[in-house]
Design a protein around this motif. Structure first.
Motif, PDB file in Angstrom:
ATOM      1  N   LEU A 141       0.830  -1.204   0.000  1.00  0.00           N
ATOM      2  CA  LEU A 141       0.000   0.000   0.000  1.00  0.00           C
ATOM      3  C   LEU A 141       0.864   1.254   0.000  1.00  0.00           C
ATOM      4  O   LEU A 141       0.592   2.231  -0.696  1.00  0.00           O
ATOM      5  CB  LEU A 141      -0.914   0.019   1.233  1.00  0.00           C
ATOM      6  N   GLY A 142       1.942   1.192   0.817  1.00  0.00           N
ATOM      7  CA  GLY A 142       2.837   2.340   0.924  1.00  0.00           C
ATOM      8  C   GLY A 142       3.479   2.658  -0.415  1.00  0.00           C
ATOM      9  O   GLY A 142       3.495   3.815  -0.844  1.00  0.00           O
ATOM     10  N   LEU A 143       3.968   1.631  -1.094  1.00  0.00           N
ATOM     11  CA  LEU A 143       4.624   1.867  -2.383  1.00  0.00           C
ATOM     12  C   LEU A 143       3.632   2.445  -3.394  1.00  0.00           C
ATOM     13  O   LEU A 143       3.943   3.396  -4.122  1.00  0.00           O
ATOM     14  CB  LEU A 143       5.217   0.560  -2.919  1.00  0.00           C
ATOM     15  N   ALA A 144       2.403   1.871  -3.404  1.00  0.00           N
ATOM     16  CA  ALA A 144       1.388   2.386  -4.319  1.00  0.00           C
ATOM     17  C   ALA A 144       1.083   3.842  -3.985  1.00  0.00           C
ATOM     18  O   ALA A 144       0.949   4.689  -4.877  1.00  0.00           O
ATOM     19  CB  ALA A 144       0.124   1.542  -4.221  1.00  0.00           C
ATOM     20  N   GLY A 145       0.982   4.140  -2.675  1.00  0.00           N
ATOM     21  CA  GLY A 145       0.679   5.508  -2.243  1.00  0.00           C
ATOM     22  C   GLY A 145       1.763   6.483  -2.661  1.00  0.00           C
ATOM     23  O   GLY A 145       1.487   7.593  -3.105  1.00  0.00           O
ATOM     24  N   VAL A 146       3.025   6.045  -2.520  1.00  0.00           N
ATOM     25  CA  VAL A 146       4.135   6.913  -2.912  1.00  0.00           C
ATOM     26  C   VAL A 146       4.074   7.196  -4.414  1.00  0.00           C
ATOM     27  O   VAL A 146       4.201   8.333  -4.865  1.00  0.00           O
ATOM     28  CB  VAL A 146       5.501   6.269  -2.550  1.00  0.00           C
ATOM     29  N   ARG A 147       3.829   6.117  -5.213  1.00  0.00           N
ATOM     30  CA  ARG A 147       3.765   6.291  -6.653  1.00  0.00           C
ATOM     31  C   ARG A 147       2.679   7.293  -7.028  1.00  0.00           C
ATOM     32  O   ARG A 147       2.841   8.116  -7.907  1.00  0.00           O
ATOM     33  CB  ARG A 147       3.474   4.940  -7.304  1.00  0.00           C
ATOM     34  N   GLU A 148       1.546   7.203  -6.327  1.00  0.00           N
ATOM     35  CA  GLU A 148       0.408   8.039  -6.659  1.00  0.00           C
ATOM     36  C   GLU A 148       0.634   9.509  -6.324  1.00  0.00           C
ATOM     37  O   GLU A 148       0.102  10.385  -6.997  1.00  0.00           O
ATOM     38  CB  GLU A 148      -0.787   7.569  -5.833  1.00  0.00           C
ATOM     39  N   SER A 149       1.389   9.763  -5.255  1.00  0.00           N
ATOM     40  CA  SER A 149       1.370  11.138  -4.773  1.00  0.00           C
ATOM     41  C   SER A 149       2.744  11.792  -4.673  1.00  0.00           C
ATOM     42  O   SER A 149       2.882  12.849  -4.104  1.00  0.00           O
ATOM     43  CB  SER A 149       0.691  11.191  -3.399  1.00  0.00           C
ATOM     44  N   LYS A 150       3.782  11.130  -5.235  1.00  0.00           N
ATOM     45  CA  LYS A 150       5.094  11.749  -5.023  1.00  0.00           C
ATOM     46  C   LYS A 150       5.268  13.008  -5.884  1.00  0.00           C
ATOM     47  O   LYS A 150       4.832  13.072  -7.029  1.00  0.00           O
ATOM     48  CB  LYS A 150       6.230  10.757  -5.238  1.00  0.00           C
ATOM     49  N   THR A 151       5.898  13.968  -5.286  1.00  0.00           N
ATOM     50  CA  THR A 151       6.071  15.271  -5.901  1.00  0.00           C
ATOM     51  C   THR A 151       7.519  15.672  -5.726  1.00  0.00           C
ATOM     52  O   THR A 151       8.056  15.531  -4.630  1.00  0.00           O
ATOM     53  CB  THR A 151       5.174  16.302  -5.194  1.00  0.00           C
ATOM     54  N   TYR A 152       8.135  16.161  -6.812  1.00  0.00           N
ATOM     55  CA  TYR A 152       9.558  16.500  -6.735  1.00  0.00           C
ATOM     56  C   TYR A 152       9.746  17.982  -6.410  1.00  0.00           C
ATOM     57  O   TYR A 152       9.097  18.841  -6.988  1.00  0.00           O
ATOM     58  CB  TYR A 152      10.236  16.209  -8.076  1.00  0.00           C
ATOM     59  N   TYR A 153      10.630  18.235  -5.489  1.00  0.00           N
ATOM     60  CA  TYR A 153      11.043  19.602  -5.204  1.00  0.00           C
ATOM     61  C   TYR A 153      12.080  20.019  -6.244  1.00  0.00           C
ATOM     62  O   TYR A 153      13.082  19.333  -6.414  1.00  0.00           O
ATOM     63  CB  TYR A 153      11.756  19.677  -3.855  1.00  0.00           C
ATOM     64  N   VAL A 154      11.882  21.107  -6.933  1.00  0.00           N
ATOM     65  CA  VAL A 154      12.913  21.578  -7.852  1.00  0.00           C
ATOM     66  C   VAL A 154      13.104  23.076  -7.650  1.00  0.00           C
ATOM     67  O   VAL A 154      12.219  23.771  -7.163  1.00  0.00           O
ATOM     68  CB  VAL A 154      12.533  21.324  -9.332  1.00  0.00           C
ATOM     69  N   VAL A 202      17.421  14.023  -4.671  1.00  0.00           N
ATOM     70  CA  VAL A 202      16.267  14.862  -5.022  1.00  0.00           C
ATOM     71  C   VAL A 202      15.272  14.844  -3.869  1.00  0.00           C
ATOM     72  O   VAL A 202      15.082  13.824  -3.213  1.00  0.00           O
ATOM     73  CB  VAL A 202      15.536  14.367  -6.295  1.00  0.00           C
ATOM     74  N   LYS A 203      14.658  16.003  -3.645  1.00  0.00           N
ATOM     75  CA  LYS A 203      13.721  16.092  -2.551  1.00  0.00           C
ATOM     76  C   LYS A 203      12.336  15.738  -3.086  1.00  0.00           C
ATOM     77  O   LYS A 203      11.821  16.395  -3.975  1.00  0.00           O
ATOM     78  CB  LYS A 203      13.745  17.523  -1.999  1.00  0.00           C
ATOM     79  N   ILE A 204      11.767  14.660  -2.563  1.00  0.00           N
ATOM     80  CA  ILE A 204      10.450  14.232  -3.017  1.00  0.00           C
ATOM     81  C   ILE A 204       9.491  14.236  -1.825  1.00  0.00           C
ATOM     82  O   ILE A 204       9.831  13.731  -0.754  1.00  0.00           O
ATOM     83  CB  ILE A 204      10.495  12.806  -3.608  1.00  0.00           C
ATOM     84  N   THR A 205       8.309  14.803  -2.013  1.00  0.00           N
ATOM     85  CA  THR A 205       7.320  14.733  -0.934  1.00  0.00           C
ATOM     86  C   THR A 205       6.219  13.772  -1.332  1.00  0.00           C
ATOM     87  O   THR A 205       5.972  13.545  -2.501  1.00  0.00           O
ATOM     88  CB  THR A 205       6.641  16.085  -0.675  1.00  0.00           C
ATOM     89  N   VAL A 206       5.568  13.198  -0.310  1.00  0.00           N
ATOM     90  CA  VAL A 206       4.365  12.428  -0.591  1.00  0.00           C
ATOM     91  C   VAL A 206       3.223  13.126   0.128  1.00  0.00           C
ATOM     92  O   VAL A 206       3.412  13.711   1.186  1.00  0.00           O
ATOM     93  CB  VAL A 206       4.485  10.969  -0.114  1.00  0.00           C
ATOM     94  N   GLY A 207       2.055  13.070  -0.467  1.00  0.00           N
ATOM     95  CA  GLY A 207       0.949  13.835   0.085  1.00  0.00           C
ATOM     96  C   GLY A 207      -0.098  12.981   0.766  1.00  0.00           C
ATOM     97  O   GLY A 207       0.130  11.802   1.050  1.00  0.00           O
ATOM     98  N   ALA A 208      -1.238  13.606   1.014  1.00  0.00           N
ATOM     99  CA  ALA A 208      -2.335  12.946   1.715  1.00  0.00           C
ATOM    100  C   ALA A 208      -2.731  11.603   1.081  1.00  0.00           C
ATOM    101  O   ALA A 208      -3.043  10.664   1.816  1.00  0.00           O
ATOM    102  CB  ALA A 208      -3.528  13.876   1.793  1.00  0.00           C
ATOM    103  N   PRO A 209      -2.746  11.448  -0.250  1.00  0.00           N
ATOM    104  CA  PRO A 209      -3.149  10.151  -0.814  1.00  0.00           C
ATOM    105  C   PRO A 209      -2.309   8.993  -0.280  1.00  0.00           C
ATOM    106  O   PRO A 209      -2.831   7.915   0.006  1.00  0.00           O
ATOM    107  CB  PRO A 209      -2.920  10.333  -2.320  1.00  0.00           C
ATOM    108  N   TYR A 210      -0.997   9.232  -0.111  1.00  0.00           N
ATOM    109  CA  TYR A 210      -0.133   8.185   0.444  1.00  0.00           C
ATOM    110  C   TYR A 210      -0.602   7.790   1.840  1.00  0.00           C
ATOM    111  O   TYR A 210      -0.822   6.622   2.141  1.00  0.00           O
ATOM    112  CB  TYR A 210       1.321   8.663   0.480  1.00  0.00           C
ATOM    113  N   PHE A 211      -0.748   8.816   2.715  1.00  0.00           N
ATOM    114  CA  PHE A 211      -1.102   8.530   4.111  1.00  0.00           C
ATOM    115  C   PHE A 211      -2.464   7.850   4.207  1.00  0.00           C
ATOM    116  O   PHE A 211      -2.649   6.909   4.988  1.00  0.00           O
ATOM    117  CB  PHE A 211      -1.099   9.815   4.924  1.00  0.00           C
TER     118      PHE A 211
END
Lengths: 142, 685
Positions: A22-35, B393-402
């Motif tokens: 679930l965690g891996l799926a959640g990360v894939r769904e919502s990961k956002t890169y800081y640039v 690289v700095k990556i955040t995860v949001g509410a969907p993950y949690f």
């Protein structure tokens, strides 16, 4: 017949596996890169396909409202980035000229950043100096 | 005044170090006088920090803006109440406040336990004091070096520092000018810091290689009280986010929120698994790990909130205290781990898992699941930091993950809440499973089918409802079965029997009440699956519809006072053509901090909250932008919170039976003393 301990280990293993999955799926769904804006404009085309997060200061006088769309410019270390906000939530109260803002969204091939979320922090942070004087804090104990 | 406070803090630091050193020396060389000196130093530290806090409060109340912590968080026009609350609004003040609460807890520990003559406790005390004071020393170091609350402004324009006195302060952050926000930090801190006490006793037991469960019995109340405060603190924070921040929700998986949730999860796991140690002598290592984990997560939570290591919407501070925390946590974890590993042989389990279907195994699963949740939250919170360290690289995860991870975990936990307490220790027969669970499952099933027929088609809420009804039914059955027996044996009515039952075993039935509160909270959370939201531009006289209501904008008013200027909309609420209520959402501009905030107007009802936000002005400058939420069942979360507090208080009451035994023991002791006195007389004569 399995031993109770084995049963527990199997059950626990299943739970852990499910949580990890679930965690891996959640990360894939919502990961956002800081640039940084500089990295964004360095021209890596892979950037167009990712969810991104950019931070910067809102350029004074750059905020234009056009119906629900709000466009403005972010500035970070002399690099300027045009941003269009198309999100549904109203912009935070702290989003004003000169505020530190974080825009979350995607970078378009026309070099405009289309943001779905904006976070903003007042430029004059609460920890900041009182207006009208530039001083340094000194401790009495020193 | 600032000098007095500053010196008090410096002296407290010196005495804190002294207390740690002499307590340890006194214990190792078995010198009671040194131990006593360590205890007295702890009392002195408490007095000194109290003086420092009093100084800062006095500076705040008297508008002494030459002090940086005062001018940054207060201003002349601020109401008196908030000037006082400004004490824990800034970084410096809140760290001082942390120290102070810890010193008060330490004082209580010293006062309560120093006169106890029991050998088991007397042996622990010096190390308990040492651990408490070591934590204190760390916070005093911060107070003295990194975040001194008594720093004053200096004017550097002339090249040499000169005293600088700002005319007014920059004011308290308007988001914090709200009564709930005034009590939220102290309550949360009382929870965080309370866990230092069980940690100190656990470490002391481990260091002295004390056998048995003495430290667990001693700290049970401390753990319960801390857990209660922590629960309140988390819920108050959620409530504050809901009422003040104006985004329509109460939990955004923000790092600061996660910081308070993580120790709550491990603390909850600990509260359950100590029962395994008390009743069965199992999971001793595990309990040590949990109490250590909870302690470090509490410190880590303070760190997350105060350091800005993970950028968060409301991490108001970014400061140099980070390295201090990182060092302390690293050293502390290393020290605890070494102590634990070198003493593993003292923590051997006395029993084994007998059966898969048993109370023991339900506790194991409960712990596993709570820990999994904690890891998932920790992982998500630290994801930006970890990804930067590993991948660059700095990556955040949001509410969907949690949500994705924690919703299934939460539902499984709810299931265990219903099943666990009814399983017997050691082994449960299939027969008793059928007897205990047939009806609750049936009732839950019926309720779910009814709701599905009524048109609820989402999976997670249906499962939540089924489990909630199931758990409630098992809880009611437990109370019913117990009360029926008492009612048959005594003359009491049903209510009397229930009260009597609960008082006989407050811990068990208080626990059940807490479980019921958690059920209510789950129902409230499930309601959020049906939230509605609309954003509209409204002129005076225009209308909109949401959640079965018609909203009409009746007026737009202007307000002006010393603290803020505001625009206020008067919204009339119609239901089936009739005027039922008026709501007044506001948009304020605070003059001192030059910040705009929204004052949400909420119409709370058990079935559904109507939540109206004055989001801003429309482009024509006349109309307003209104954002309206219909949030079903959200009040069940707060009601559940009250029930949890009630359950915690119940569990803290002494058992009636225990009281009787204690009275008997006291009687006996008196008798013995009398006999001894007589024999003494006889000898003297």
């Amino acid at each position: 017949m399995m031993k109770p301990k084995t049963k527990f280990l199997v059950g626990g293993g299943i739970i852990v596996a499910v949580v990890v999955w679930l965690g891996l799926a959640g990360v894939r769904e919502s990961k956002t890169y800081y640039v940084t804006i500089a990295e964004l404009q360095a021209g890596d085309s892979a950037a167009f396909s990712k969810r991104l997060r950019v931070a910067g200061d809102v350029v004074n006088g750059s905020i234009r409202r056009d119906g629900k769309k709000v466009s403005f410019q972010l500035k970070q270390a002399e690099h300027l980035l045009p941003v269009v906000y198309v999100g549904t939530e109203p912009l935070p109260d702290t989003f004003v000229d000169g505020a530190q803002a974080i825009a979350e969204g995607r970078y378009q091939p026309d070099h405009v950043f289309v943001a779905k979320h904006i976070q903003a922090k007042c430029a004059s942070k609460y920890e900041a100096a009182p207006p009208g004087a530039a001083q340094k804090a000194a401790s009495v104990a020193e | 005044m600032e000098q007095i406070g500053s010196f008090a803090l410096l002296l407290a630091l010196a005495l804190g170090i002294y207390s740690v050193v002499v307590s340890v020396l006194g214990a190792r060389r078995e010198k009671p006088l040194l131990q006593e000196s360590g205890e007295r130093a702890a009392i002195a530290v408490c007095l000194l920090i109290t003086v420092a806090v009093a100084c800062l409060v006095s500076l705040l109340l008297r508008d002494q803006f030459q002090v940086a912590a005062v001018s940054a968080h207060s201003n002349r026009a601020l109401p008196l109440f908030y000037k006082f609350a400004a004490l824990w609004s800034g970084q410096e003040g809140s760290l001082l406040f942390w120290s102070w609460l810890l010193s008060v807890y330490s004082l209580l520990v010293v006062v309560i336990y120093r006169r106890r003559q029991e050998a088991s406790l007397a042996g622990l005390m010096p190390y308990v004091i040492a651990v408490l004071m070591a934590t204190q020393v760390f916070f005093l170091l911060l107070n003295n070096l990194a975040a001194n609350p008594f720093s004053i402004w200096a004017d550097m324009s002339a090249g040499v520092p000169r005293l600088f006195l700002p005319a007014d302060g920059s004011g308290l952050n308007p988001l914090l000018q709200y009564p709930l926000m005034v009590i939220h930090p102290p309550i949360l801190y009382l929870g965080y810091i309370g866990f230092v006490v069980p940690f100190a006793f656990g470490m002391a037991a481990l260091i002295t290689r004390q056998k048995g469960e003495r430290w667990i019995y001693t700290t049970r109340r401390w753990t319960m009280v801390s857990w209660g405060f922590l629960t309140c603190g988390v819920l108050l924070g959620a409530r504050w986010a809901y009422v003040v921040l104006g985004w329509g929700g109460y939990w955004g998986w923000d790092p600061v929120e996660n910081a308070s949730l993580m120790p709550w999860l491990t603390g909850t796991a600990y509260l359950h698994s100590v029962m395994m140690q008390e009743k069965k002598g199992m999971m001793k290592v595990w309990n040590m790990v949990l109490v250590m984990g909870t302690y470090f997560l509490c410190i880590f939570g303070t760190f997350l909130t105060r350091s800005g290591v993970v950028s968060s919407v409301h991490a108001f501070a970014q400061s140099p205290i980070g390295p201090y925390f990182a060092t302390y946590i690293t050293l502390g974890v290393a020290f605890s781990a070494v102590v634990l590993v070198t003493r593993l042989d003292y923590l051997k389990s006395e029993n084994q898992l007998d059966s898969f279907l048993s109370r023991e195994s339900s506790f194991l699963f409960n712990n596993l699941i709570l820990l999994a949740a904690c890891f998932a939250v920790l992982w998500g919170t630290l994801f930006p930091v970890l990804s930067e360290a590993v991948q660059g690289v700095k990556i955040t995860v949001g509410a969907p993950y949690f949500n994705k991870v924690n919703i299934p975990i939460g539902l499984f936990l709810l299931f265990l809440t219903g099943v666990g307490p009814l399983l017997a220790w050691r082994k449960t027969s299939l027969e008793s499973l059928k007897r205990n669970f047939a009806w609750p499952i049936f009732i839950g099933g019926v309720a779910t089918v009814v709701l599905a027929i009524l048109g609820v088609r989402k999976l997670a809420p249906l499962v939540t409802l089924f489990l909630s009804v199931f758990v409630t039914a098992t809880l009611m059955a437990e109370f019913y079965r117990g009360a029926r027996v008492i009612r048959q044996k005594s003359q009491l009515g049903w209510v009397g029997s229930l009260v009597h039952l609960t008082r006989r075993n407050t811990r068990r039935y208080g626990g059940y009440i807490i479980h019921f509160g958690m059920v209510l909270i789950f129902i409230g959370i499930a309601g959020s699956a049906f939230n509605e939201e609309k954003q509209v531009e409204m002129a005076v006289g225009s209308a909109m519809e949401i959640g079965g209501f018609k909203l009409v904008c009746a007026n737009i008013e202007q307000i002006d006072n010393a603290n803020y200027a505001a625009g206020r909309a008067v919204i009339e609420l119609y239901q089936e053509g009739k005027l039922v209520d008026r709501l007044y959402p506001e948009r304020r501009f605070y003059k001192a901090s030059r910040q705009t905030t929204t004052e949400v107007a909420i119409r709370p009802r058990p079935a559904q909250d109507l939540y109206v936000v004055f989001a801003g002005m429309a482009d024509n400058g006349r109309d307003i932008v209104l954002q309206v939420f219909a949030n079903p069942l959200v009040n069940w979360v707060w009601m559940g919170g009250f029930v949890v507090v009630l359950g915690t208080l119940t569990a803290l009451l002494p058992n009636k039976a225990a009281e009787a035994i204690r009275a008997q023991a006291a009687e006996q002791a008196r008798g013995e003393r009398a006999t001894r006195a007589e024999s003494k007389h006889a000898i003297q004569a």
